[in-house]
Design a protein around this motif. Structure first.
Motif, PDB file in Angstrom:
ATOM      1  N   ASN A  10      -0.499  58.590 -96.419  1.00 32.41           N
ATOM      2  CA  ASN A  10      -1.476  58.546 -95.331  1.00 32.41           C
ATOM      3  C   ASN A  10      -2.428  57.339 -95.430  1.00 32.41           C
ATOM      4  OD1 ASN A  10      -2.221  59.654 -92.948  1.00 32.41           O
ATOM      5  ND2 ASN A  10      -3.558  61.223 -93.820  1.00 32.41           N
ATOM      6  N   VAL A  11      -1.847  56.183 -95.663  1.00 29.54           N
ATOM      7  CA  VAL A  11      -2.656  54.971 -95.824  1.00 29.54           C
ATOM      8  C   VAL A  11      -3.102  54.446 -94.453  1.00 29.54           C
ATOM      9  CG1 VAL A  11      -2.597  52.544 -96.556  1.00 29.54           C
ATOM     10  CG2 VAL A  11      -1.536  54.318 -97.992  1.00 29.54           C
ATOM     11  N   THR A  12      -4.396  54.202 -94.309  1.00 34.29           N
ATOM     12  CA  THR A  12      -4.919  53.631 -93.063  1.00 34.29           C
ATOM     13  C   THR A  12      -5.670  52.340 -93.357  1.00 34.29           C
ATOM     14  OG1 THR A  12      -7.139  54.604 -93.025  1.00 34.29           O
ATOM     15  CG2 THR A  12      -5.343  56.002 -92.215  1.00 34.29           C
ATOM     16  N   LYS A  13      -5.744  51.496 -92.342  1.00 37.10           N
ATOM     17  CA  LYS A  13      -6.539  50.273 -92.459  1.00 37.10           C
ATOM     18  C   LYS A  13      -7.136  49.905 -91.106  1.00 37.10           C
ATOM     19  CE  LYS A  13      -8.340  46.568 -94.136  1.00 37.10           C
ATOM     20  NZ  LYS A  13      -9.394  46.632 -95.164  1.00 37.10           N
ATOM     21  N   ASN A  14      -8.425  49.816 -91.066  1.00 30.93           N
ATOM     22  CA  ASN A  14      -9.103  49.323 -89.857  1.00 30.93           C
ATOM     23  C   ASN A  14      -9.650  47.935 -90.130  1.00 30.93           C
ATOM     24  OD1 ASN A  14      -8.692  51.917 -88.965  1.00 30.93           O
ATOM     25  ND2 ASN A  14     -10.796  52.571 -89.275  1.00 30.93           N
ATOM     26  N   TYR A  15      -9.430  47.032 -89.178  1.00 29.12           N
ATOM     27  CA  TYR A  15     -10.135  45.751 -89.200  1.00 29.12           C
ATOM     28  C   TYR A  15     -11.185  45.877 -88.096  1.00 29.12           C
ATOM     29  CZ  TYR A  15      -6.029  43.658 -91.595  1.00 29.12           C
ATOM     30  OH  TYR A  15      -5.001  43.331 -92.450  1.00 29.12           O
ATOM     31  N   GLY A  16     -12.399  46.190 -88.446  1.00 27.57           N
ATOM     32  CA  GLY A  16     -13.403  46.449 -87.411  1.00 27.57           C
ATOM     33  C   GLY A  16     -12.918  47.581 -86.518  1.00 27.57           C
ATOM     34  N   ALA A  17     -12.797  47.294 -85.236  1.00 25.47           N
ATOM     35  CA  ALA A  17     -12.377  48.337 -84.291  1.00 25.47           C
ATOM     36  C   ALA A  17     -10.855  48.464 -84.205  1.00 25.47           C
ATOM     37  CB  ALA A  17     -12.944  48.024 -82.911  1.00 25.47           C
ATOM     38  N   ILE A  18     -10.138  47.516 -84.825  1.00 26.69           N
ATOM     39  CA  ILE A  18      -8.663  47.549 -84.746  1.00 26.69           C
ATOM     40  C   ILE A  18      -8.102  48.486 -85.808  1.00 26.69           C
ATOM     41  CG2 ILE A  18      -6.540  46.200 -84.969  1.00 26.69           C
ATOM     42  CD1 ILE A  18      -8.220  43.723 -84.148  1.00 26.69           C
ATOM     43  N   GLU A  19      -7.358  49.489 -85.370  1.00 30.23           N
ATOM     44  CA  GLU A  19      -6.687  50.377 -86.334  1.00 30.23           C
ATOM     45  C   GLU A  19      -5.302  49.785 -86.618  1.00 30.23           C
ATOM     46  OE1 GLU A  19      -7.371  54.049 -83.747  1.00 30.23           O
ATOM     47  OE2 GLU A  19      -7.297  54.895 -85.765  1.00 30.23           O
ATOM     48  N   ALA A  20      -5.224  48.958 -87.656  1.00 31.36           N
ATOM     49  CA  ALA A  20      -3.957  48.278 -87.947  1.00 31.36           C
ATOM     50  C   ALA A  20      -2.937  49.253 -88.544  1.00 31.36           C
ATOM     51  CB  ALA A  20      -4.196  47.108 -88.890  1.00 31.36           C
ATOM     52  N   LEU A  21      -3.389  50.160 -89.399  1.00 33.63           N
ATOM     53  CA  LEU A  21      -2.511  51.195 -89.971  1.00 33.63           C
ATOM     54  C   LEU A  21      -3.157  52.553 -89.702  1.00 33.63           C
ATOM     55  CD1 LEU A  21      -1.668  49.596 -93.468  1.00 33.63           C
ATOM     56  CD2 LEU A  21      -0.329  49.435 -91.354  1.00 33.63           C
ATOM     57  N   LYS A  22      -2.358  53.454 -89.130  1.00 32.38           N
ATOM     58  CA  LYS A  22      -2.940  54.735 -88.687  1.00 32.38           C
ATOM     59  C   LYS A  22      -2.438  55.924 -89.502  1.00 32.38           C
ATOM     60  CE  LYS A  22      -3.026  52.819 -84.045  1.00 32.38           C
ATOM     61  NZ  LYS A  22      -2.128  52.652 -82.905  1.00 32.38           N
ATOM     62  N   GLY A  23      -2.125  55.707 -90.772  1.00 31.52           N
ATOM     63  CA  GLY A  23      -1.639  56.825 -91.585  1.00 31.52           C
ATOM     64  C   GLY A  23      -0.177  56.634 -91.944  1.00 31.52           C
ATOM     65  N   ILE A  24       0.049  55.728 -92.895  1.00 30.45           N
ATOM     66  CA  ILE A  24       1.420  55.381 -93.300  1.00 30.45           C
ATOM     67  C   ILE A  24       1.800  56.195 -94.531  1.00 30.45           C
ATOM     68  CG2 ILE A  24       2.889  53.530 -94.202  1.00 30.45           C
ATOM     69  CD1 ILE A  24       2.185  52.930 -91.361  1.00 30.45           C
ATOM     70  N   SER A  25       2.919  56.908 -94.447  1.00 36.70           N
ATOM     71  CA  SER A  25       3.447  57.641 -95.597  1.00 36.70           C
ATOM     72  C   SER A  25       4.939  57.365 -95.725  1.00 36.70           C
ATOM     73  CB  SER A  25       3.237  59.150 -95.428  1.00 36.70           C
ATOM     74  OG  SER A  25       1.880  59.465 -95.292  1.00 36.70           O
ATOM     75  N   PHE A  26       5.338  56.846 -96.844  1.00 38.28           N
ATOM     76  CA  PHE A  26       6.759  56.795 -97.221  1.00 38.28           C
ATOM     77  C   PHE A  26       6.822  56.417 -98.682  1.00 38.28           C
ATOM     78  CE2 PHE A  26       6.047  52.396 -95.809  1.00 38.28           C
ATOM     79  CZ  PHE A  26       6.752  51.637 -96.720  1.00 38.28           C
TER      80      PHE A  26
END
Ligand SMILES: Nc1ncnc2c1ncn2[C@@H]1O[C@H](COP(=O)(O)OP(=O)(O)OP(=O)(O)O)[C@@H](O)[C@H]1O
Ligand SMILES: [Mg+2]
Length: 254
Positions: A10-26
């Motif tokens: 469930n990895v996420t990454k926001n750049y400011g308002a940009i949600e570049a990753l929204k919950g990555i699992s593998f």
């Protein structure tokens, strides 16, 4: 799958308002080659940077060899055996192949009680490592600036293996390489994986993904849109995952 080497949870990454990753699992297995595919801006490089300690995730966990692990810097990731191999960036172009291979991990011997570089011993190690990978470099005493992108990549990959690397990340490694160098690079990746090393390769070239990968993971707009064994899918199906055709088709018409 083989024993998981790295698990993304469930990895996420926001750049400011940009949600570049929204919950990555593998996960990535030992000795497994995972091709990471997705359109421009899907989040592939962001994910690879997080794995290699170059970027902090906004949330989520990673397990490396069964233990919670989040590298705070590329050096910390490297010490754990996780490394990104670039075509040019991490070699010093003004010193030779041997010096680059050992950079900071030189072999020394005592001369009149003083430690000095053991050049013949180092040369032998590099020669053996490159030969076993089928890499031909005209001379190990050539400065790296005179080598091609493919040769530099080969040196880096061999160095990674020699010093006990466990997971290697390659972000579009063949973008600037010719047909023959690319083929050799793909062969080398398979050889690296046979030694139990996990490989993540980002590529936009479907053919490369199908040539080299055991598993194909598709990222679309920051989510995992597909995670399939290579021999259980097809290039057309993967294109649908990348563009979202399948999901769109499954939704309500209109
Ligand atoms: N440093 C940054 N600051 C702000 N936004 C960023 C930054 N880096 C990436 N992004 C944004 O995050 C999203 C994912 O970018 P990323 O570079 O991970 O995509 P990618 O899948 O590697 O794309 P490509 O195939 O074009 O290399 C994009 O919307 C991008 O604009
Ligand atoms: Mg990218």
């Amino acid at each position: 799958m083989s024993e998981p080497l790295l698990v993304l949870d469930n990895v996420t990454k926001n750049y400011g308002a940009i949600e570049a990753l929204k919950g990555i699992s593998f996960s990535i297995g030992k000795g497994e080659v995972v091709a990471l595919l997705g359109d421009n801006g899907a989040g592939k490089s962001t994910l690879v940077k997080i794995i290699a300690g170059g970027l902090e995730p906004t949330s989520g966990r990673m397990l490396f060899e069964g233990k919670e692990f989040l590298a705070k810097s590329p050096a910390e990731a490297k010490a754990a055996g996780i490394e990104t191999v670039y075509q040019d960036l991490s070699l010093c172009t003004n010193v030779d192949v041997v010096a680059n291979f050992f950079m900071g991990r030189e072999i020394t011997r005592k001369f009149l009680g003083v430690p000095v570089l053991d050049e013949p011993a180092m040369e032998q190690v590099v020669e053996k490592a490159l030969a076993s990978a089928g890499t031909r470099i005209p001379s190990l005493r050539t400065n790296v600036e005179h080598l091609s992108g493919g040769q530099r990549q080969a040196i880096e990959l061999n160095r990674f293996v020699h010093f006990g690397g466990k997971l290697v990340l390659l972000d579009e490694p063949f973008a600037a390489l010719g047909v023959e160098q690319t083929r050799r690079g793909l062969d080398m990746i398979r050889q690296v994986a046979r030694q139990g090393i996990g490989v993540v390769i980002i590529t936009h070239i479907m053919q490369q993904a199908f040539q080299v990968a055991d598993r194909i993971v598709v990222i679309r707009q920051g989510v995992v849109a597909g995670d399939v064994a290579r021999n259980k899918t097809s290039p057309d199906a993967v294109i649908d995952m990348i563009t979202g055709e399948t999901l769109a088709g499954a939704g309500p018409a209109g």
